[in-house]
Design a protein around this motif. Structure first.
Motif, PDB file in Angstrom:
ATOM      1  N   PHE A  71      -3.782   4.342 -19.320  1.00  0.00           N
ATOM      2  CA  PHE A  71      -3.948   4.386 -17.865  1.00  0.00           C
ATOM      3  C   PHE A  71      -2.806   4.138 -16.884  1.00  0.00           C
ATOM      4  O   PHE A  71      -2.561   4.620 -15.873  1.00  0.00           O
ATOM      5  CB  PHE A  71      -5.046   3.397 -17.576  1.00  0.00           C
ATOM      6  CG  PHE A  71      -5.786   3.638 -16.045  1.00  0.00           C
ATOM      7  CD1 PHE A  71      -6.259   4.651 -15.940  1.00  0.00           C
ATOM      8  CD2 PHE A  71      -5.277   2.621 -15.184  1.00  0.00           C
ATOM      9  CE1 PHE A  71      -6.825   4.583 -14.483  1.00  0.00           C
ATOM     10  CE2 PHE A  71      -5.806   2.710 -13.884  1.00  0.00           C
ATOM     11  CZ  PHE A  71      -6.563   3.721 -13.347  1.00  0.00           C
ATOM     12  N   LEU A  72      -1.998   3.097 -17.777  1.00  0.00           N
ATOM     13  CA  LEU A  72      -0.726   2.693 -16.782  1.00  0.00           C
ATOM     14  C   LEU A  72       0.608   3.758 -17.056  1.00  0.00           C
ATOM     15  O   LEU A  72       1.071   3.878 -16.156  1.00  0.00           O
ATOM     16  CB  LEU A  72      -0.317   1.393 -17.253  1.00  0.00           C
ATOM     17  CG  LEU A  72      -1.165   0.284 -16.695  1.00  0.00           C
ATOM     18  CD1 LEU A  72      -0.733  -1.101 -17.308  1.00  0.00           C
ATOM     19  CD2 LEU A  72      -1.231   0.167 -15.099  1.00  0.00           C
ATOM     20  N   GLY A 112       0.679   3.825  -1.860  1.00  0.00           N
ATOM     21  CA  GLY A 112       0.016   5.110  -2.288  1.00  0.00           C
ATOM     22  C   GLY A 112       0.076   5.566  -3.808  1.00  0.00           C
ATOM     23  O   GLY A 112      -0.208   6.749  -4.267  1.00  0.00           O
ATOM     24  N   ASN A 113       0.931   4.977  -4.439  1.00  0.00           N
ATOM     25  CA  ASN A 113       1.160   5.052  -5.910  1.00  0.00           C
ATOM     26  C   ASN A 113       0.157   4.584  -6.738  1.00  0.00           C
ATOM     27  O   ASN A 113      -0.111   3.394  -6.910  1.00  0.00           O
ATOM     28  CB  ASN A 113       2.589   4.501  -6.224  1.00  0.00           C
ATOM     29  CG  ASN A 113       2.859   4.952  -7.807  1.00  0.00           C
ATOM     30  OD1 ASN A 113       2.076   5.323  -8.577  1.00  0.00           O
ATOM     31  ND2 ASN A 113       4.510   5.023  -7.929  1.00  0.00           N
ATOM     32  N   LEU A 114      -0.661   5.532  -7.174  1.00  0.00           N
ATOM     33  CA  LEU A 114      -1.821   5.022  -8.018  1.00  0.00           C
ATOM     34  C   LEU A 114      -1.430   4.315  -9.347  1.00  0.00           C
ATOM     35  O   LEU A 114      -2.337   3.270  -9.466  1.00  0.00           O
ATOM     36  CB  LEU A 114      -2.691   6.487  -8.542  1.00  0.00           C
ATOM     37  CG  LEU A 114      -4.022   6.344  -9.159  1.00  0.00           C
ATOM     38  CD1 LEU A 114      -5.032   5.407  -8.036  1.00  0.00           C
ATOM     39  CD2 LEU A 114      -4.550   7.409  -9.555  1.00  0.00           C
ATOM     40  N   SER A 115      -0.461   4.556 -10.006  1.00  0.00           N
ATOM     41  CA  SER A 115      -0.373   3.666 -11.282  1.00  0.00           C
ATOM     42  C   SER A 115       0.136   2.242 -10.677  1.00  0.00           C
ATOM     43  O   SER A 115       0.093   1.194 -11.450  1.00  0.00           O
ATOM     44  CB  SER A 115       0.897   4.281 -12.013  1.00  0.00           C
ATOM     45  OG  SER A 115       1.857   4.509 -11.384  1.00  0.00           O
ATOM     46  N   MET A 140      -5.610  10.020 -17.213  1.00  0.00           N
ATOM     47  CA  MET A 140      -6.112   8.938 -16.751  1.00  0.00           C
ATOM     48  C   MET A 140      -7.587   8.655 -16.690  1.00  0.00           C
ATOM     49  O   MET A 140      -7.863   7.754 -17.175  1.00  0.00           O
ATOM     50  CB  MET A 140      -5.603   8.604 -15.288  1.00  0.00           C
ATOM     51  CG  MET A 140      -3.949   8.161 -15.374  1.00  0.00           C
ATOM     52  SD  MET A 140      -3.050   8.459 -13.898  1.00  0.00           S
ATOM     53  CE  MET A 140      -3.425   6.914 -13.399  1.00  0.00           C
ATOM     54  N   ARG A 173       0.589  10.163 -16.283  1.00  0.00           N
ATOM     55  CA  ARG A 173       0.740  10.130 -14.789  1.00  0.00           C
ATOM     56  C   ARG A 173      -0.192  11.493 -14.313  1.00  0.00           C
ATOM     57  O   ARG A 173      -0.814  11.687 -13.093  1.00  0.00           O
ATOM     58  CB  ARG A 173       2.003  10.714 -14.144  1.00  0.00           C
ATOM     59  CG  ARG A 173       2.920   9.516 -14.111  1.00  0.00           C
ATOM     60  CD  ARG A 173       2.675   8.881 -12.935  1.00  0.00           C
ATOM     61  NE  ARG A 173       3.543   7.475 -12.808  1.00  0.00           N
ATOM     62  CZ  ARG A 173       3.262   6.570 -13.636  1.00  0.00           C
ATOM     63  NH1 ARG A 173       2.038   6.242 -14.343  1.00  0.00           N
ATOM     64  NH2 ARG A 173       4.106   5.300 -13.597  1.00  0.00           N
ATOM     65  N   LYS A 190       0.147  11.035  -2.736  1.00  0.00           N
ATOM     66  CA  LYS A 190       0.506   9.676  -2.213  1.00  0.00           C
ATOM     67  C   LYS A 190       0.194   9.882  -0.853  1.00  0.00           C
ATOM     68  O   LYS A 190       1.251   9.218   0.097  1.00  0.00           O
ATOM     69  CB  LYS A 190       1.678   8.722  -2.608  1.00  0.00           C
ATOM     70  CG  LYS A 190       2.816   9.717  -2.565  1.00  0.00           C
ATOM     71  CD  LYS A 190       4.229   8.857  -2.759  1.00  0.00           C
ATOM     72  CE  LYS A 190       4.442   8.499  -4.122  1.00  0.00           C
ATOM     73  NZ  LYS A 190       5.710   7.747  -4.273  1.00  0.00           N
ATOM     74  N   VAL A 247      -4.891  -4.292 -13.309  1.00  0.00           N
ATOM     75  CA  VAL A 247      -5.006  -4.743 -14.734  1.00  0.00           C
ATOM     76  C   VAL A 247      -4.128  -6.026 -14.696  1.00  0.00           C
ATOM     77  O   VAL A 247      -4.837  -7.204 -15.592  1.00  0.00           O
ATOM     78  CB  VAL A 247      -4.046  -3.986 -15.521  1.00  0.00           C
ATOM     79  CG1 VAL A 247      -3.714  -4.523 -17.121  1.00  0.00           C
ATOM     80  CG2 VAL A 247      -4.576  -2.392 -15.789  1.00  0.00           C
ATOM     81  N   ALA A 267      -0.248  12.224 -10.662  1.00  0.00           N
ATOM     82  CA  ALA A 267      -0.682  11.097  -9.667  1.00  0.00           C
ATOM     83  C   ALA A 267       0.535  10.553  -8.693  1.00  0.00           C
ATOM     84  O   ALA A 267       0.513  10.060  -7.524  1.00  0.00           O
ATOM     85  CB  ALA A 267      -0.946   9.735 -10.447  1.00  0.00           C
ATOM     86  N   LEU A 321      -2.261   8.394   0.975  1.00  0.00           N
ATOM     87  CA  LEU A 321      -2.936   7.253   1.743  1.00  0.00           C
ATOM     88  C   LEU A 321      -1.993   6.004   1.578  1.00  0.00           C
ATOM     89  O   LEU A 321      -2.046   5.478   0.366  1.00  0.00           O
ATOM     90  CB  LEU A 321      -3.961   6.904   1.112  1.00  0.00           C
ATOM     91  CG  LEU A 321      -5.567   7.732   1.596  1.00  0.00           C
ATOM     92  CD1 LEU A 321      -6.728   7.448   0.678  1.00  0.00           C
ATOM     93  CD2 LEU A 321      -5.739   7.446   2.961  1.00  0.00           C
ATOM     94  N   LYS A 322      -0.932   6.019   2.226  1.00  0.00           N
ATOM     95  CA  LYS A 322      -0.116   4.650   2.134  1.00  0.00           C
ATOM     96  C   LYS A 322       0.006   4.206   3.483  1.00  0.00           C
ATOM     97  O   LYS A 322       0.263   4.760   4.465  1.00  0.00           O
ATOM     98  CB  LYS A 322       1.047   5.331   1.474  1.00  0.00           C
ATOM     99  CG  LYS A 322       2.030   5.984   2.145  1.00  0.00           C
ATOM    100  CD  LYS A 322       3.229   6.278   1.621  1.00  0.00           C
ATOM    101  CE  LYS A 322       4.150   7.266   2.397  1.00  0.00           C
ATOM    102  NZ  LYS A 322       5.398   7.566   1.629  1.00  0.00           N
ATOM    103  N   GLY A 323       0.529   2.997   3.569  1.00  0.00           N
ATOM    104  CA  GLY A 323       0.852   2.293   4.829  1.00  0.00           C
ATOM    105  C   GLY A 323       2.142   2.431   5.319  1.00  0.00           C
ATOM    106  O   GLY A 323       3.135   3.114   4.744  1.00  0.00           O
ATOM    107  N   ALA A 374      -2.955   0.538 -10.308  1.00  0.00           N
ATOM    108  CA  ALA A 374      -3.621   0.444 -11.459  1.00  0.00           C
ATOM    109  C   ALA A 374      -3.075  -0.869 -12.119  1.00  0.00           C
ATOM    110  O   ALA A 374      -3.510  -1.752 -12.632  1.00  0.00           O
ATOM    111  CB  ALA A 374      -3.369   1.491 -12.465  1.00  0.00           C
ATOM    112  N   LEU A 375      -1.629  -0.947 -12.114  1.00  0.00           N
ATOM    113  CA  LEU A 375      -0.936  -2.253 -12.637  1.00  0.00           C
ATOM    114  C   LEU A 375      -1.492  -3.663 -11.970  1.00  0.00           C
ATOM    115  O   LEU A 375      -1.782  -4.403 -12.702  1.00  0.00           O
ATOM    116  CB  LEU A 375       0.736  -2.207 -12.405  1.00  0.00           C
ATOM    117  CG  LEU A 375       1.525  -3.075 -13.073  1.00  0.00           C
ATOM    118  CD1 LEU A 375       1.342  -3.150 -14.455  1.00  0.00           C
ATOM    119  CD2 LEU A 375       3.043  -2.986 -12.751  1.00  0.00           C
ATOM    120  N   GLN A 383       0.752  -1.207   0.024  1.00  0.00           N
ATOM    121  CA  GLN A 383      -0.206   0.163   0.045  1.00  0.00           C
ATOM    122  C   GLN A 383       0.962   1.359   0.037  1.00  0.00           C
ATOM    123  O   GLN A 383       0.990   2.000   1.010  1.00  0.00           O
ATOM    124  CB  GLN A 383      -0.889  -0.005   1.181  1.00  0.00           C
ATOM    125  CG  GLN A 383      -2.266   0.824   1.034  1.00  0.00           C
ATOM    126  CD  GLN A 383      -2.900   0.461   2.166  1.00  0.00           C
ATOM    127  OE1 GLN A 383      -2.622   0.384   3.360  1.00  0.00           O
ATOM    128  NE2 GLN A 383      -4.394   0.635   2.010  1.00  0.00           N
TER     129      GLN A 383
END
Lengths: 627, 98
Positions: free
Chosen positions: B20-21, A602-605, B29, B24, B94, A612, B90, B96-98, A608-609, A600
């Motif tokens: 999408f991939l 926080g990197n959106l891509s 996107m 950025r 970031k 997919v 994007a 929201l990360k753990g 997404a990867l 987790q």
């Protein structure tokens, strides 16, 4: 033997009611002294209620009284009832228990008068009397076991009564644990008996049924006689715990940590005789297995000699009496081992009187000196506490076996039966023990009352509430021996005069007289010092009680402590439960989270990867199953 | 001969996934997502033609409604994000990360 219904429940209920009332309200009672009067009255009621039953049996010794209180449970097809029974044996015992208990309750009014937990003391005493009466009136071994465990519990509670002192609670634990060992043997014996009997249709565990059918039933099955002998031996081992016989007697001297009335009641007069009572109850079992009687007589002989020797060198007035009790209990088992349990029972009765008297007298001495127990710190008390002195003299002569006091008759009778049973060595040892008994009692008596005062003390005579019970016990210990014939007849033994050689018959008395003379002579200060110098190693061994406690410590306590520490504590508790199960599972999930949280990021891509790829693999899998 | 729209749908979806991939910019996107949705609509149209059935066509209309709603919500989110972070990249958003 025919049985009659008789309401026996009223005998055991008053002490229970007394206990419940005192225990529940012990913190709120304003008039503490009235609460204690109630406790005394409860025990007195038991005594009164048992009198009519006693007379009923006295008029017709062949009947037994019985009351089924409630059905309890089924065991292997036999119904066990919670039922009470009274025959000549238990009638005598009930009178002793309730009578002596009543006297000691009265005594405790004075002795415990200053204690702040006065009410709790009386509630425990009442509970003890209740359980003891259950034990005595039990009509089957299982009900007896309830009382057996109950008195053990009360003994524990009362030994550790002054629990603020760690030694007292340790003594209580020692008594309880040692007794548990005996109790385990009792259960093993009982289970052996029940499992052997279970193949018989309609067997019962009632003592009356067992008495008539046990031996004949068991002789029908293969190995039955062995089971009989084995269960007899196991039950005797159970008795060695409660009745303080070798090798389980070690708890009794420590039990003196309790208040003195407790020592008198529980650890001299009543509870410790439970083993003797149980074996007398089951005597038909022992009669059928002579090997068990042999074991009893040898154990008893060893115990009585050993304890008497140890008593000779003790300094604590209560410890002397404790070892004396062990030795006298040995006498009782000698009587049983010789095959005449009535003799043992008579000694049980007289011993209850004179030993309770001696303990109460010791309590009176301790009370008057404000807590001193070392006899070498006493001395010259005969003028200062005259009544206690005279009453102790009665107890001293009774236990030493001087005619016509009670101890003479009961002890003589046992020694005669031992002679008749043909064990000449054991007879000699029992005569020797009689001499030793007289010696150590004289030693104590002389040092406490007659020798010169050792220190400045201002003893005061005890109150009348303590003196009267002692006076009654003194009368009983002086005169009860005269009723020996009636006593034996009541228990069904009509032939009490034995043909034995004159020298053998008079040997115990001679031995006792020598013992008394030695007691007076060897306690002169220069002579005892001379002997101590002559035999220092013997003195060391004896005054260390033959190192039996140390042997137990080495053989049982330390290995157990070591195993509990190294295995149960270190491995099972600390390593397996704490480290692995509790801390381990927490650490596992912590580590798991530590690694998984990288996903987790926080990197959106990146998400997404993953999305997919997951979709692609799912499709691939779906395509694979469809095609 | 009926046209093979399934192939077109595949190409369209691949393009949308690739954008999408790779890109950025959140706005781009979001556009790629719209494209993917339309690829799904084309696949539905293909099966409607192949099996001569009306039901998939009804589903396409439904997709339009969903895409419109999604675009509205997505654009609203983007507006708020751009207000808060002053960017639509994007990689820079970031929290929201753990």
């Amino acid at each position: 033997m025919n049985q009659q219904f008789y309401p026996l429940l009223p005998i055991i209920i008053p002490p229970l009611a007394g206990f419940a009332f005192l225990f529940i309200f012990s913190h709120n009672l304003k008039g503490k002294i009235y609460a204690a009067y109630g406790a005394c009255a409860a025990v007195f009621l038991s005594f009164v209620f048992s009198l009519p039953a006693f007379y009923k049996i006295a008029s017709a010794p062949e009947i037994s009284l019985k009351q089924d209180v409630f059905p309890w449970f089924n065991i292997l097809g036999s119904q066990i009832n919670f039922s009470l029974t009274m025959d000549s044996l238990s009638a005598v015992m009930v009178l002793i228990v309730s009578g002596v208990s009543f006297l000691i309750h009265i005594y405790s009014l004075g002795y415990m008068g200053h204690d702040k937990e006065f009410v709790r003391f009386f509630s425990y005493l009442n509970l003890f009397v209740f359980f003891m009466l259950i034990l005595v009136l039990a009509s089957n071994p299982i009900v007896m076991f309830v009382g057996w465990e109950g008195v053990g519990l009360c003994s524990y509670l009362l030994i550790g009564f002054w629990y603020e002192n760690l030694d007292n609670s340790r003594a209580g634990k020692k008594a309880f644990i040692t007794n548990r060992v005996g109790d385990a043997f009792f259960i093993i014996g009982l289970i052996l008996l029940i499992s052997a009997l279970s193949s018989f249709e309609g067997f019962s565990l009632d003592f009356s049924w067992l008495k008539e059918n046990l031996v004949s039933s068991l002789s029908q099955i293969p190995g039955g006689t062995y089971i009989l002998a084995l269960s007899a031996i196991f039950m005797f081992l159970g008795a060695t715990g409660k009745s303080a016989q070798f090798p389980l007697y070690i708890w009794l001297p420590d039990a003196m940590a309790g208040p003195t009335p407790v020592s008198a009641l529980i650890h001299a007069a009543t509870m410790v005789t439970a083993g003797v009572y149980m074996v007398s109850r089951m005597f038909f079992l022992y009669q059928a297995a002579p090997i068990s009687l042999e074991i009893i007589i040898y154990t008893a002989s060893l115990t009585s000699v050993l304890a008497a020797i140890i008593a000779c060198l003790q300094n604590d007035i209560k410890k002397i009496l404790a070892y004396s009790t062990i030795s006298q209990l040995g006498y009782m088992f000698l009587g049983i081992g010789a095959g005449v349990y009535q003799g043992a029972f008579f000694h049980l009765a007289t011993h209850a009187f004179f030993k309770a008297l001696l303990f109460l007298a010791a309590g009176s001495v301790i009370h008057s000196l404000g807590g001193v127990q070392d006899i070498f710190k006493m001395g010259g008390l005969k003028d200062k506490i005259k009544y206690t002195f005279l009453l102790t003299a009665a107890g001293w002569l009774a236990i030493s076996g001087i005619p016509p006091l009670s101890g003479f008759y009961s002890k003589d009778f046992i020694i005669e039966t031992v002679w008749l049973s043909g064990h000449k060595t054991i007879w000699f040892l029992s005569v020797l023990t009689a001499g030793l008994t007289a010696y150590y009692m004289t030693r104590m008596f002389k040092i406490v009352f007659i020798s010169k005062p050792k220190s400045e003390n201002h003893p005061h005579e005890s109150p009348y509430s303590m003196l009267w019970p002692m006076a009654i016990l003194a009368v009983l210990s002086v005169f009860s021996g005269l009723f020996a014939k009636d006593f034996f007849a009541f228990l069904g033994l009509h032939e009490t005069h034995f043909e034995i050689p004159f020298a053998a018959a008079k040997a115990p008395l001679l031995s006792a007289l020598i013992g008394i003379a030695a007691g007076f002579y060897f306690t002169k200060e220069n002579i005892s010092a001379y002997f101590e110098a002559l035999l220092p190693s013997v003195k060391k061994i004896v005054s260390n009680k033959f190192y039996l406690d140390e042997i137990y410590d080495f053989l049982i306590v330390r290995p157990l402590a070591f195993a509990s520490d190294k295995f149960v504590f270190s491995i099972i508790d600390r390593t397996i439960i704490d480290k692995t199960a509790v801390e381990g599972s927490a650490a596992f999930f912590y580590k798991l989270g530590y690694y998984f949280r990288n996903i987790q990021n926080g990197n959106l891509s990146f998400y997404a990867l993953i999305l997919v790829l997951t979709a692609a693999f799912t499709l691939l899998y779906a395509a694979g199953t469809v095609l | 001969m009926k046209p093979n729209l399934l192939f077109l749908s595949f190409i369209l979806f691949s393009i949308s996934a690739a954008i999408f991939l790779i890109r950025r910019n959140l706005f781009i996107m979001l556009m790629a997502l719209e494209l993917g949705l339309n690829a799904a609509g084309l696949a539905a149209a293909h099966f409607a033609l192949k099996n001569s059935k009306g039901e998939p066509l009804a589903w396409i209309l439904f997709f339009f409604a969903v895409a419109a709603a999604e675009a509205a919500i997505g654009l609203a989110l983007l507006m708020n994000i751009s207000k808060k972070f002053k960017t639509l990249n994007a990689d820079e958003i970031k929290e929201l990360k753990g």
